[in-house]
Design a protein around this motif. Structure first.
Motif, PDB file in Angstrom:
ATOM      1  N   HIS A 112       4.596   0.377  -6.326  1.00 35.36           N
ATOM      2  CA  HIS A 112       3.530  -0.152  -5.471  1.00 35.36           C
ATOM      3  C   HIS A 112       2.195   0.538  -5.748  1.00 35.36           C
ATOM      4  O   HIS A 112       1.700   0.449  -6.863  1.00 35.36           O
ATOM      5  N   ALA A 113       1.636   1.293  -4.748  1.00 36.54           N
ATOM      6  CA  ALA A 113       0.286   1.829  -4.982  1.00 36.54           C
ATOM      7  C   ALA A 113       0.274   3.026  -5.937  1.00 36.54           C
ATOM      8  O   ALA A 113      -0.750   3.348  -6.532  1.00 36.54           O
ATOM      9  N   GLY A 114       1.417   3.709  -6.089  1.00 40.99           N
ATOM     10  CA  GLY A 114       1.463   4.866  -6.995  1.00 40.99           C
ATOM     11  C   GLY A 114       2.287   6.001  -6.428  1.00 40.99           C
ATOM     12  O   GLY A 114       2.988   5.838  -5.435  1.00 40.99           O
ATOM     13  N   GLY A 115       2.198   7.154  -7.068  1.00 45.38           N
ATOM     14  CA  GLY A 115       2.993   8.310  -6.655  1.00 45.38           C
ATOM     15  C   GLY A 115       2.358   9.064  -5.496  1.00 45.38           C
ATOM     16  O   GLY A 115       1.176   8.905  -5.212  1.00 45.38           O
ATOM     17  N   SER A 116       3.167   9.887  -4.832  1.00 44.16           N
ATOM     18  CA  SER A 116       2.637  10.756  -3.773  1.00 44.16           C
ATOM     19  C   SER A 116       3.545  11.982  -3.689  1.00 44.16           C
ATOM     20  O   SER A 116       4.472  12.141  -4.467  1.00 44.16           O
ATOM     21  N   GLY A 117       3.253  12.838  -2.718  1.00 44.99           N
ATOM     22  CA  GLY A 117       4.076  14.030  -2.535  1.00 44.99           C
ATOM     23  C   GLY A 117       3.435  15.260  -3.160  1.00 44.99           C
ATOM     24  O   GLY A 117       2.625  15.153  -4.073  1.00 44.99           O
ATOM     25  N   THR A 142       0.823  -1.216   0.000  1.00 43.62           N
ATOM     26  CA  THR A 142       0.000   0.000   0.000  1.00 43.62           C
ATOM     27  C   THR A 142       0.855   1.263   0.000  1.00 43.62           C
ATOM     28  O   THR A 142       0.331   2.367  -0.075  1.00 43.62           O
ATOM     29  N   SER A 143       2.191   1.109   0.115  1.00 41.24           N
ATOM     30  CA  SER A 143       3.034   2.305   0.200  1.00 41.24           C
ATOM     31  C   SER A 143       3.097   3.002  -1.162  1.00 41.24           C
ATOM     32  O   SER A 143       2.827   2.406  -2.197  1.00 41.24           O
ATOM     33  N   GLN A 144       3.454   4.272  -1.117  1.00 38.90           N
ATOM     34  CA  GLN A 144       3.513   5.073  -2.340  1.00 38.90           C
ATOM     35  C   GLN A 144       4.930   5.619  -2.533  1.00 38.90           C
ATOM     36  O   GLN A 144       5.732   5.610  -1.613  1.00 38.90           O
ATOM     37  N   TRP A 145       5.171   6.107  -3.721  1.00 42.84           N
ATOM     38  CA  TRP A 145       6.513   6.575  -4.079  1.00 42.84           C
ATOM     39  C   TRP A 145       6.477   8.096  -4.197  1.00 42.84           C
ATOM     40  O   TRP A 145       5.782   8.640  -5.063  1.00 42.84           O
ATOM     41  N   THR A 146       7.246   8.789  -3.352  1.00 40.06           N
ATOM     42  CA  THR A 146       7.226  10.248  -3.392  1.00 40.06           C
ATOM     43  C   THR A 146       7.818  10.749  -4.709  1.00 40.06           C
ATOM     44  O   THR A 146       8.917  10.361  -5.093  1.00 40.06           O
ATOM     45  N   VAL A 147       7.079  11.600  -5.377  1.00 46.73           N
ATOM     46  CA  VAL A 147       7.503  12.141  -6.669  1.00 46.73           C
ATOM     47  C   VAL A 147       8.622  13.158  -6.473  1.00 46.73           C
ATOM     48  O   VAL A 147       8.547  14.017  -5.590  1.00 46.73           O
ATOM     49  N   THR A 148       9.666  13.053  -7.271  1.00 44.39           N
ATOM     50  CA  THR A 148      10.685  14.087  -7.322  1.00 44.39           C
ATOM     51  C   THR A 148      10.261  15.045  -8.419  1.00 44.39           C
ATOM     52  O   THR A 148      10.215  14.670  -9.593  1.00 44.39           O
ATOM     53  N   GLY A 149       9.924  16.255  -8.009  1.00 44.01           N
ATOM     54  CA  GLY A 149       9.494  17.201  -9.034  1.00 44.01           C
ATOM     55  C   GLY A 149       8.930  18.467  -8.429  1.00 44.01           C
ATOM     56  O   GLY A 149       8.631  18.532  -7.236  1.00 44.01           O
TER      57      GLY A 149
END
Lengths: 339, 147
Positions: free
Chosen positions: A276-281, A162-169
């Protein structure tokens, strides 16, 4: 009497601000994702030549603001306010970029809801007659977020599904009291809603109720129907959160499924990129809006969009003390037509 | 939506959440964890062939494994192993080395005193505190029983 207020949480602008231009800069991983052709700049090295991740995040914001201003064909001294925020403690990415940019600065914190928070406040300042040109900006960086909220980068742990990947941007929009479409016509300001989720690796579920609440309230206040929109897009609920939000909105009698998406799902190919679940941030909805959606609006492929950036208002301290995660979301209507 | 029942919501979320791939994780942990142990045994046999006795070899083996883990962490490879192997690469002594080297690298920018030295134990610290603490307690119990 607040003349521009509509219903209980919405503002309808009399002179809707125009979005003159936008800019989006992303990191290498985002630059390999499905939206890669829409970003204005893809950096090849995720420290961008800086000696700390934090400095890199500030640089992302500075450059995004400068790019947006130059593509609006105006100069920095014309900007009345810079509205910006980010995820770092004491929002240093934003205040340190404001130190460089030397514009009147209001720092915002709404976690990942910052993009629509800044667009909301910016639009109100312009329609209120307090400003002519405003820049709204926000950023996030995978590596600054990991070290603040989670584990050191080189630590060999497994991320939950369920974790998400923080977007660099970073993304920036220039709002103006005069100019062509697209316009910001309505904003609905959300309430903090806490459904009691304590798992910091499941932020989609923690934010979904706040997102669905503000979307439903937006429909009630404005009288719009889901089908009035070409796209209704939340910020970073990702796959699980999006499913939940759709369910919750349907329970209130609105069917959004045909026009609804989430920036966290659009930005990565979760299977191929292992996100995983998608992007975040903060950067997630910022680059998807300022990169992809804005260009679609300009090309008239989309004409009316409801953007709802979503924020999880947790801190490492609150998580360690066993507090649940409060969610927030703000909705902004961006339209090519003025009614 | 106004009055979300937190218990019901939690149940609902759990029913929707993707289930962790437990069997796959266990198999990977078994394979990688096993390989690390086999490699440890290989080192022990190797140094004993070169004349170290059993006690010396029991010192040389973990030292070598810790060095290799620190090296792989520095090269940015151990986190990739850990992603697949999970407990398989966390539980052996190599995982412990990784848990110390990773924060030491991460917080170098905050300086050698407040960064590297102070933050070095943020992941492994609890293991040290409770590991050493419980070994002292067990030691005392053993002493009392022996007496």
């Amino acid at each position: 009497m607040a003349q521009k207020k509509l219903g209980s949480q919405t503002v309808s602008f009399q002179n809707p601000p125009s979005i003159l231009s936008t800019a989006s800069i992303v990191g290498p991983k985002e630059g390999e994702g499905p939206l890669k052709d829409y970003f204005d700049l893809i950096i090849q090295d995720d420290s961008w030549g800086e000696d700390s991740w934090e400095k890199c995040e500030s640089k992302l914001q500075i450059e995004a603001v400068r790019m947006a201003i130059s593509s609006a064909k105006i100069v920095e001294s014309q900007i009345d306010y810079l509205l910006a925020g980010d995820l770092l403690n004491q929002i240093i990415a934003s205040s340190f970029s404001a130190r460089q940019l030397q514009m009147p600065f209001l720092g915002l914190y709404g976690a990942c809801s910052t993009m629509t928070e800044s667009l909301s406040i910016g639009s109100m300042l312009i329609d209120g007659g307090y400003a002519d040109k405003i820049v709204c900006a926000t950023s996030s960086h995978f590596s600054t977020a990991e070290r603040q909220y989670r584990f050191p980068l080189e630590h060999g742990n497994q991320r939950p599904l369920t974790s998400q990947w923080t977007v660099t941007g970073a993304g920036a929009s220039v709002l103006s009291s005069s100019g062509g479409p697209p316009y910001i016509t309505h904003v609905t300001t959300g309430k903090v809603i806490d459904p009691g989720i304590k798992d910091a690796n499941n932020m989609g579920a923690a934010m979904a109720p706040a997102a669905s609440d503000v979307i439903v309230q937006h429909f009630k206040d404005t009288g719009f129907k889901p089908t009035d929109y070409d796209l209704i897009i939340t910020g970073d609920l990702a796959s699980l959160g999006k499913e939940i939000a759709e369910d919750l909105i349907a329970q209130e009698g609105y069917n959004v499924s045909s026009v609804y998406s989430d920036c966290g799902i659009e930005i990565f190919d979760n299977e191929k990129q292992d996100t995983h679940a998608g992007g975040s941030g903060c950067g997630c909805s910022a680059v998807v809006f300022n990169g992809y959606i804005f260009k679609q609006l300009k090309q008239k492929k989309l004409n009316k969009v409801l953007l709802i950036s979503t924020g999880a208002l947790l801190s490492p301290t609150s998580t360690q003390q066993g507090e649940s995660i409060p969610g927030i979301a703000h909705a902004v209507t961006i339209s090519n037509k003025l009614d | 939506m106004k009055n979300i029942n937190q218990k019901d919501y939690e149940k609902y979320v759990n029913s929707k959440a993707p289930k962790p791939t437990l069997l796959k994780n266990c198999i990977w942990a078994f394979i990688v964890g096993g390989l690390i142990c086999v490699f440890g045994q290989f080192i022990t046999n190797f140094v004993m062939d070169y004349g170290l006795d059993k006690k010396e070899a029991a010192t040389a083996t973990p030292i070598t494994l810790i060095f290799l883990s620190a090296l792989l962490t520095g090269l940015g490879l151990y986190d990739k192993i850990g992603k697949k192997a999970g407990a398989g690469s966390i539980v052996p002594i190599t995982g412990f080395a990784n848990a110390i080297v990773a924060p030491a690298m991460e917080f170098k920018r905050e300086g050698f005193v407040l960064g590297v030295a102070a933050k070095m134990f943020i992941v492994a610290g609890p293991v040290l505190v409770y590991g050493i603490g419980s070994s002292v307690i067990v030691g005392i119990i053993y002493l009392l029983l022996k007496a």
